[in-house]
Design a protein around this motif. Sequence first.
Motif, PDB file in Angstrom:
ATOM      1  N   ASN A   1     -16.660   8.390 -11.814  1.00 34.75           N
ATOM      2  CA  ASN A   1     -17.891   9.126 -12.089  1.00 34.75           C
ATOM      3  C   ASN A   1     -19.042   8.155 -12.303  1.00 34.75           C
ATOM      4  O   ASN A   1     -18.938   7.218 -13.106  1.00 34.75           O
ATOM      5  N   ARG A   2     -20.140   8.377 -11.582  1.00 27.56           N
ATOM      6  CA  ARG A   2     -21.335   7.555 -11.779  1.00 27.56           C
ATOM      7  C   ARG A   2     -22.123   8.112 -12.972  1.00 27.56           C
ATOM      8  O   ARG A   2     -23.016   8.953 -12.826  1.00 27.56           O
ATOM      9  N   ALA A   3     -21.763   7.639 -14.142  1.00 28.70           N
ATOM     10  CA  ALA A   3     -22.432   8.048 -15.371  1.00 28.70           C
ATOM     11  C   ALA A   3     -22.385   6.872 -16.339  1.00 28.70           C
ATOM     12  O   ALA A   3     -21.544   5.981 -16.228  1.00 28.70           O
TER      13      ALA A   3
ATOM     14  N   GLU B   1     -21.429   6.651 -19.359  1.00 29.01           N
ATOM     15  CA  GLU B   1     -20.277   6.571 -20.236  1.00 29.01           C
ATOM     16  C   GLU B   1     -18.948   6.546 -19.499  1.00 29.01           C
ATOM     17  O   GLU B   1     -17.892   6.508 -20.127  1.00 29.01           O
ATOM     18  N   SER B   2     -18.958   6.583 -18.159  1.00 27.25           N
ATOM     19  CA  SER B   2     -17.724   6.540 -17.383  1.00 27.25           C
ATOM     20  C   SER B   2     -17.861   5.527 -16.263  1.00 27.25           C
ATOM     21  O   SER B   2     -18.975   5.241 -15.804  1.00 27.25           O
ATOM     22  N   ALA B   3     -16.735   4.987 -15.819  1.00 30.08           N
ATOM     23  CA  ALA B   3     -16.753   3.847 -14.895  1.00 30.08           C
ATOM     24  C   ALA B   3     -16.516   4.275 -13.457  1.00 30.08           C
ATOM     25  O   ALA B   3     -15.824   5.253 -13.186  1.00 30.08           O
ATOM     26  N   VAL B   4     -17.094   3.508 -12.546  1.00 25.86           N
ATOM     27  CA  VAL B   4     -16.756   3.564 -11.128  1.00 25.86           C
ATOM     28  C   VAL B   4     -15.836   2.381 -10.858  1.00 25.86           C
ATOM     29  O   VAL B   4     -16.242   1.223 -10.980  1.00 25.86           O
ATOM     30  N   TYR B   5     -14.606   2.660 -10.493  1.00 26.14           N
ATOM     31  CA  TYR B   5     -13.596   1.615 -10.367  1.00 26.14           C
ATOM     32  C   TYR B   5     -13.687   0.880  -9.028  1.00 26.14           C
ATOM     33  O   TYR B   5     -13.465  -0.327  -8.964  1.00 26.14           O
ATOM     34  N   PHE B   6     -13.985   1.625  -7.967  1.00 24.33           N
ATOM     35  CA  PHE B   6     -14.055   1.031  -6.634  1.00 24.33           C
ATOM     36  C   PHE B   6     -15.282   1.560  -5.900  1.00 24.33           C
ATOM     37  O   PHE B   6     -15.628   2.747  -6.019  1.00 24.33           O
ATOM     38  N   ASP B   7     -15.921   0.682  -5.136  1.00 23.24           N
ATOM     39  CA  ASP B   7     -16.982   1.051  -4.199  1.00 23.24           C
ATOM     40  C   ASP B   7     -16.578   0.551  -2.828  1.00 23.24           C
ATOM     41  O   ASP B   7     -16.152  -0.604  -2.686  1.00 23.24           O
ATOM     42  N   PHE B   8     -16.706   1.395  -1.813  1.00 26.03           N
ATOM     43  CA  PHE B   8     -16.309   0.980  -0.471  1.00 26.03           C
ATOM     44  C   PHE B   8     -17.315   1.499   0.553  1.00 26.03           C
ATOM     45  O   PHE B   8     -18.024   2.493   0.322  1.00 26.03           O
ATOM     46  N   SER B   9     -17.376   0.803   1.687  1.00 29.69           N
ATOM     47  CA  SER B   9     -18.298   1.193   2.746  1.00 29.69           C
ATOM     48  C   SER B   9     -17.792   0.643   4.066  1.00 29.69           C
ATOM     49  O   SER B   9     -16.959  -0.270   4.110  1.00 29.69           O
TER      50      SER B   9
ATOM     51  N   PRO C   1     -22.469   0.082 -28.877  1.00 32.34           N
ATOM     52  CA  PRO C   1     -23.441  -0.493 -29.819  1.00 32.34           C
ATOM     53  C   PRO C   1     -23.539   0.347 -31.089  1.00 32.34           C
ATOM     54  O   PRO C   1     -23.264   1.557 -31.093  1.00 32.34           O
ATOM     55  N   ALA C   2     -23.914  -0.299 -32.153  1.00 31.93           N
ATOM     56  CA  ALA C   2     -24.024   0.389 -33.443  1.00 31.93           C
ATOM     57  C   ALA C   2     -24.997   1.553 -33.357  1.00 31.93           C
ATOM     58  O   ALA C   2     -26.126   1.405 -32.888  1.00 31.93           O
ATOM     59  N   GLY C   3     -24.500   2.723 -33.742  1.00 28.54           N
ATOM     60  CA  GLY C   3     -25.334   3.914 -33.747  1.00 28.54           C
ATOM     61  C   GLY C   3     -25.566   4.531 -32.386  1.00 28.54           C
ATOM     62  O   GLY C   3     -26.395   5.436 -32.265  1.00 28.54           O
ATOM     63  N   GLN C   4     -24.883   4.038 -31.356  1.00 22.07           N
ATOM     64  CA  GLN C   4     -25.079   4.564 -30.008  1.00 22.07           C
ATOM     65  C   GLN C   4     -23.757   5.019 -29.409  1.00 22.07           C
ATOM     66  O   GLN C   4     -22.671   4.703 -29.921  1.00 22.07           O
ATOM     67  N   ASN C   5     -23.855   5.752 -28.313  1.00 21.03           N
ATOM     68  CA  ASN C   5     -22.662   6.213 -27.619  1.00 21.03           C
ATOM     69  C   ASN C   5     -22.044   5.084 -26.802  1.00 21.03           C
ATOM     70  O   ASN C   5     -22.706   4.119 -26.422  1.00 21.03           O
ATOM     71  N   THR C   6     -20.752   5.227 -26.529  1.00 24.79           N
ATOM     72  CA  THR C   6     -20.047   4.259 -25.695  1.00 24.79           C
ATOM     73  C   THR C   6     -20.608   4.303 -24.273  1.00 24.79           C
ATOM     74  O   THR C   6     -20.875   5.372 -23.728  1.00 24.79           O
ATOM     75  N   ARG C   7     -20.804   3.103 -23.715  1.00 25.68           N
ATOM     76  CA  ARG C   7     -21.307   3.040 -22.341  1.00 25.68           C
ATOM     77  C   ARG C   7     -20.551   1.957 -21.574  1.00 25.68           C
ATOM     78  O   ARG C   7     -19.823   1.133 -22.156  1.00 25.68           O
ATOM     79  N   VAL C   8     -20.726   1.965 -20.254  1.00 26.76           N
ATOM     80  CA  VAL C   8     -20.056   1.018 -19.370  1.00 26.76           C
ATOM     81  C   VAL C   8     -21.032  -0.101 -19.019  1.00 26.76           C
ATOM     82  O   VAL C   8     -22.176   0.155 -18.639  1.00 26.76           O
TER      83      VAL C   8
ATOM     84  N   THR D   1     -10.808  15.236 -14.923  1.00 21.82           N
ATOM     85  CA  THR D   1     -10.815  14.989 -13.475  1.00 21.82           C
ATOM     86  C   THR D   1     -11.656  13.763 -13.149  1.00 21.82           C
ATOM     87  O   THR D   1     -12.596  13.413 -13.877  1.00 21.82           O
ATOM     88  N   ARG D   2     -11.300  13.095 -12.029  1.00 23.11           N
ATOM     89  CA  ARG D   2     -12.052  11.944 -11.539  1.00 23.11           C
ATOM     90  C   ARG D   2     -12.217  12.117 -10.033  1.00 23.11           C
ATOM     91  O   ARG D   2     -11.274  12.480  -9.346  1.00 23.11           O
ATOM     92  N   PRO D   3     -13.423  11.833  -9.500  1.00 21.79           N
ATOM     93  CA  PRO D   3     -13.657  12.111  -8.080  1.00 21.79           C
ATOM     94  C   PRO D   3     -13.462  10.891  -7.183  1.00 21.79           C
ATOM     95  O   PRO D   3     -13.775   9.759  -7.545  1.00 21.79           O
ATOM     96  N   MET D   4     -12.958  11.148  -5.970  1.00 21.54           N
ATOM     97  CA  MET D   4     -12.989  10.204  -4.848  1.00 21.54           C
ATOM     98  C   MET D   4     -14.026  10.742  -3.877  1.00 21.54           C
ATOM     99  O   MET D   4     -13.793  11.744  -3.190  1.00 21.54           O
ATOM    100  N   GLN D   5     -15.185  10.087  -3.840  1.00 19.05           N
ATOM    101  CA  GLN D   5     -16.335  10.599  -3.096  1.00 19.05           C
ATOM    102  C   GLN D   5     -16.543   9.788  -1.826  1.00 19.05           C
ATOM    103  O   GLN D   5     -16.444   8.568  -1.833  1.00 19.05           O
ATOM    104  N   ASN D   6     -16.842  10.476  -0.703  1.00 20.45           N
ATOM    105  CA  ASN D   6     -17.180   9.826   0.559  1.00 20.45           C
ATOM    106  C   ASN D   6     -18.376  10.527   1.181  1.00 20.45           C
ATOM    107  O   ASN D   6     -18.462  11.766   1.160  1.00 20.45           O
ATOM    108  N   SER D   7     -19.282   9.741   1.763  1.00 12.14           N
ATOM    109  CA  SER D   7     -20.424  10.284   2.496  1.00 12.14           C
ATOM    110  C   SER D   7     -20.510   9.585   3.849  1.00 12.14           C
ATOM    111  O   SER D   7     -20.272   8.375   3.948  1.00 12.14           O
ATOM    112  N   PHE D   8     -20.857  10.367   4.877  1.00 13.05           N
ATOM    113  CA  PHE D   8     -20.982   9.850   6.239  1.00 13.05           C
ATOM    114  C   PHE D   8     -22.350  10.245   6.786  1.00 13.05           C
ATOM    115  O   PHE D   8     -22.782  11.395   6.631  1.00 13.05           O
TER     116      PHE D   8
END
Length: 520
Positions: free
Chosen positions: A280-282, A284-292, A334-341, A246-253
């Motif tokens: 997802n803000r993590a 190892e996972s990407a945030v594709y769009f930011d809006f405001s 990176p060598a010996g590390q987990n995948t990151r964004v 799953t991937r979230p579409m998050q909004n705050s007001f």
Amino acid sequence: MAGICFLASVQLGGQEAEPCRDYRFRTETDPVFFSSNPAVLSGFRGHISMAEAVFCKENGAFIRLQDSPDSYKAGVLTDSYISISDRLAFHGKINWSYFSGSRMGGPVLMDPDYNPVGFYESSFETAGRKIKEDYSLLGALSYRLGERWSLGFSAEYESADQTKVKDPRFYNVWMDLAVRAGAAFRPSPDLMLGASLIYRSTIEQVRGGIYGTTDKQYFIFTDKGGYLGSVAELAGESNYVPLNNTRPMQNSFFGLGLQVAGKNVSNELEVMYRNGHWGNRASESAVYFDFSGVRAGYKGRFISASGENLHKFSLDLDYEFLGNNENVFRYVTPAGQNTRVEYSGSNHIQDRHYGNVKAAYVWYRGTDGYRPQWRAGLELEGRGTYRHTVLYPFYRNTSLLALSSEAFAERSFFSGRSIFTVGLRARFLAGTGTPKQDGAYASTSASSLQSFDSYLDRQYEYDTAPAGGAGAEFCYTRIISARFAFYARISDDITSMLKAPRYLDGRIRNVALVAVGCNF
């Protein structure tokens, strides 16, 4: 349904209350219900409640992209206002509904207009049945500190899940929480000043799935504005729409509301700041769009009484600006590390302006009983959208102005404890605009951008095609006692384009409804 009404009447049996009146009539004409500030509720006395079960059947292809040409919806609703004491008032509401619609495809998100970016199935041939279940709960309390001051708090929560049962399949989960805290000050009996703080958070979790012939490829169109964007296969987890996770579409007001009300008038202004993202803000996972952006709205109500006549004037104004940024990133291991964004910046790809104006007048006659003898009125509405999308070096501008008007009249006939109500409605729809105006800031030899004109043309024709409609309603009400009334209601509405459709599959839309309920 009968059980809900019976239990509610038993629960309130020991309370002092005014005689039972039609719930819609009371909430439409009493200024204490006009404001969203929960502190204003302290001015309410007595109790009014309703419970209703509804079944609705809709047919016809004069629909938006997210609608079904053949669907049904069933639901149960109960709503209640109760003054627990001279100082404390309560509002509670519970709603459940179940929807099933055939031949649904197109948008992946539940409401494609809510966010600045959307996702669509790449072909109409993959349309199938969608099932949606929705729950909502609202609770509000208002406490009067003295003759002049009162405080209030409300919380509303909604959850929904939607499933498409044909490949490519999508599973959506929607959660919406809105809370308000307010205060009201009454310097005189005919003047109220109020202020409220508002917080709202919405999240829609989405995932894709393929459960049939898995060797067949399915593609998803990402709409970055005006149905201009890119197409990618529904495969893996790194594309805009994931296949299994799953991937979230998050909004705050965050917002502020201000209210000024008199004996027969209510004015309310709200301003809210909005921010959101897709992903997802993590690490190892990407945030594709930011809006405001920012939202602002005004709601005004005015009531005037003259003899046996009651007049209500309403005006609603809404505006929203929303800007969207697409993030630039890559996955590194990176060598010996987990995948990151790793992010390297962002591109501002869209500005969206939305405005809405609604004005209404309602006339009531014979208002001293359970329900007015006459209820008639006119409602006018206009909504406009302008988008400027830049996917460098290309840009697209789109504009839309949609207009609607509706006139209605209801006549109630009284015979002992029975009330027979007949209603008629007529409406007209039209619109104009520019579906797309494309250009480029620089020349280029090749591009992977795609324009999904099939979706653009269908939605634009729905929004702008001249159409007329009419409806009829019949309601039977039985007053059981001074504090309890039962009703059954049926209605049917039909809307038709005034010319043959060019892009839509049909020109007719019919909505039939049956409801049974009680007021207490």
